[in-house]
Design a protein around this motif. Sequence first.
Motif, short mmCIF file in Angstrom:
data_model
loop_
_atom_site.label_atom_id
_atom_site.label_comp_id
_atom_site.label_asym_id
_atom_site.label_seq_id
_atom_site.Cartn_x
_atom_site.Cartn_y
_atom_site.Cartn_z
N GLY A 171 0.81 -1.22 0.00
CA GLY A 171 0.00 0.00 0.00
C GLY A 171 0.84 1.26 0.00
N GLU A 172 2.03 1.18 0.56
CA GLU A 172 2.94 2.33 0.59
C GLU A 172 3.69 2.51 -0.73
OE1 GLU A 172 5.45 1.52 3.91
OE2 GLU A 172 3.98 2.17 5.41
N GLY A 173 3.48 1.57 -1.64
CA GLY A 173 4.11 1.68 -2.95
C GLY A 173 5.54 1.17 -3.01
N LYS A 174 5.94 0.38 -2.04
CA LYS A 174 7.28 -0.19 -2.04
C LYS A 174 7.41 -1.17 -3.22
CE LYS A 174 8.43 1.79 1.89
NZ LYS A 174 9.39 2.90 1.95
N PRO A 175 8.61 -1.31 -3.79
CA PRO A 175 8.79 -2.25 -4.92
C PRO A 175 8.36 -3.66 -4.54
CG PRO A 175 10.70 -0.83 -4.68
CD PRO A 175 9.85 -0.60 -3.46
N MET A 176 7.45 -4.22 -5.31
CA MET A 176 6.89 -5.52 -4.97
C MET A 176 7.93 -6.63 -5.00
SD MET A 176 3.13 -5.18 -6.77
CE MET A 176 2.50 -6.70 -6.09
N ASP A 177 8.88 -6.55 -5.95
CA ASP A 177 9.88 -7.60 -6.02
C ASP A 177 10.81 -7.56 -4.80
OD1 ASP A 177 11.10 -5.24 -6.77
OD2 ASP A 177 12.17 -6.10 -8.48
N GLU A 178 11.04 -6.37 -4.26
CA GLU A 178 11.89 -6.24 -3.08
C GLU A 178 11.18 -6.71 -1.81
OE1 GLU A 178 13.57 -2.32 -2.89
OE2 GLU A 178 14.48 -2.49 -4.88
N ILE A 179 9.86 -6.51 -1.76
CA ILE A 179 9.07 -7.04 -0.64
C ILE A 179 9.09 -8.56 -0.70
CG2 ILE A 179 6.81 -7.14 0.48
CD1 ILE A 179 6.15 -4.47 -0.91
N ALA A 180 8.90 -9.10 -1.90
CA ALA A 180 8.92 -10.55 -2.08
C ALA A 180 10.27 -11.13 -1.68
CB ALA A 180 8.62 -10.91 -3.53
N ALA A 181 11.35 -10.41 -2.02
CA ALA A 181 12.69 -10.86 -1.64
C ALA A 181 12.83 -10.91 -0.12
CB ALA A 181 13.74 -9.92 -2.23
N GLY A 182 12.20 -9.95 0.58
CA GLY A 182 12.22 -9.95 2.03
C GLY A 182 11.49 -11.14 2.62
N ILE A 183 10.38 -11.52 1.97
CA ILE A 183 9.62 -12.69 2.42
C ILE A 183 10.45 -13.96 2.26
CG2 ILE A 183 7.61 -14.14 1.92
CD1 ILE A 183 6.21 -11.52 0.98
N GLU A 184 11.04 -14.13 1.09
CA GLU A 184 11.84 -15.33 0.82
C GLU A 184 13.05 -15.38 1.76
OE1 GLU A 184 10.33 -17.24 -0.97
OE2 GLU A 184 9.65 -16.46 -2.89
N MET A 185 13.66 -14.23 2.00
CA MET A 185 14.83 -14.18 2.88
C MET A 185 14.47 -14.52 4.31
SD MET A 185 18.06 -13.78 2.53
CE MET A 185 18.14 -12.94 0.95
N ALA A 186 13.30 -14.07 4.76
CA ALA A 186 12.87 -14.36 6.13
C ALA A 186 12.71 -15.86 6.34
CB ALA A 186 11.55 -13.65 6.42
N VAL A 187 12.12 -16.55 5.36
CA VAL A 187 11.95 -18.00 5.45
C VAL A 187 13.30 -18.69 5.36
CG1 VAL A 187 10.93 -20.03 4.36
CG2 VAL A 187 9.62 -17.90 4.49
N ALA A 188 14.18 -18.21 4.47
CA ALA A 188 15.51 -18.81 4.31
C ALA A 188 16.31 -18.73 5.61
CB ALA A 188 16.26 -18.11 3.18
N LYS A 189 16.16 -17.63 6.34
CA LYS A 189 16.89 -17.48 7.60
C LYS A 189 16.40 -18.48 8.65
CE LYS A 189 18.25 -12.65 7.01
NZ LYS A 189 18.07 -11.24 7.44
N ARG A 190 15.10 -18.78 8.62
CA ARG A 190 14.59 -19.82 9.53
C ARG A 190 15.12 -21.19 9.11
NH1 ARG A 190 10.24 -16.20 9.79
NH2 ARG A 190 9.18 -17.01 7.95
N CYS A 191 15.22 -21.38 7.81
CA CYS A 191 15.78 -22.65 7.30
C CYS A 191 17.24 -22.79 7.71
CB CYS A 191 15.67 -22.71 5.78
SG CYS A 191 13.99 -22.89 5.16
N PHE A 192 17.95 -21.65 7.76
CA PHE A 192 19.36 -21.66 8.15
C PHE A 192 19.52 -22.24 9.56
CE2 PHE A 192 22.81 -19.59 10.48
CZ PHE A 192 23.91 -19.87 9.68
N VAL A 193 18.71 -21.76 10.48
CA VAL A 193 18.78 -22.23 11.86
C VAL A 193 18.47 -23.72 11.93
CG1 VAL A 193 17.78 -22.01 14.17
CG2 VAL A 193 18.16 -19.97 12.78
N MET A 194 17.43 -24.16 11.24
CA MET A 194 17.05 -25.57 11.28
C MET A 194 18.09 -26.45 10.60
SD MET A 194 12.91 -25.54 10.78
CE MET A 194 12.89 -24.51 9.31
N ALA A 195 18.65 -25.97 9.49
CA ALA A 195 19.66 -26.75 8.77
C ALA A 195 20.90 -26.97 9.62
CB ALA A 195 20.03 -26.04 7.46
#
Length: 247
Positions: free
Chosen positions: A163-187
């Motif tokens: 809604g704030e007009g942030k770049p959608m691909d950069e928001i998506a990258a943040g989502i993927e990175m957040a999950v990847a960081k959780r995977c890092f801990v579990m791995a």
Amino acid sequence: MKYFGGCDVGSTFTKAVILDETGKMVADTTIRSKINSEQSAIAAMEEVCKQAGLKDSKELEYLIGTGYGRNKVPFADENISEISCHAMGVHITDPSVKAGTVKNFAMNDKCSAGTGRFFEAMARSFEMSLPEFSKLSLTAKNVIPITAQCTVFAESEVITLVGEGKPMDEIAAGIEMAVAKRCFVMAKKAGATDSITLTGGCAKNDGLKEAIEHVLKLKVVNLKTDPQLMGALGAAEYARQKGLAKK
């Protein structure tokens, strides 16, 4: 010819596989899970039995249920944890992958973050399909961090950023990175050292794969067989081994 089945009842999709006695996959299906796990299993098994030329799952020599609703698979001879079944499925698909038996594992403790339903919720926030969302982050030049751990709060955070007009691909990258960081801990807890293999529906998410490789500094091994079928395939292989051992 004798046939053996595996049925993986997940919260989002239900998968089923039938193998013949040589281990060849003769039928497979992936359907949207229904509210009732038993009905999901029945629908999936009806489909694969039809493909294999069988009247119903009662004609299978052995059937194993796995996944979220593994206790609700009608006519199953037993059920086995999806962790073991995914490991087995990966191993018979690619024997070079060090799996087959589970030596160690770690579970996500952050609500449903990182699951299929989490990514579906994120795709909804962008008003796009899941396949479209899975590639969105690949064009991002920067990453906008997503701080919420819970699916509900993460979705709210994403909607605000969009809604704030942030770049959608950069928001998506943040989502993927957040999950990847959780995977890092579990791995690390599970002892990953050289390479890893992604299984399940999330393995089809190209953005997640790229983020995991970046965060873990490990190569992600691609499977030639649909990664979403690994749980059902592993369950079917366990059924084949157990069914043949009865003789």
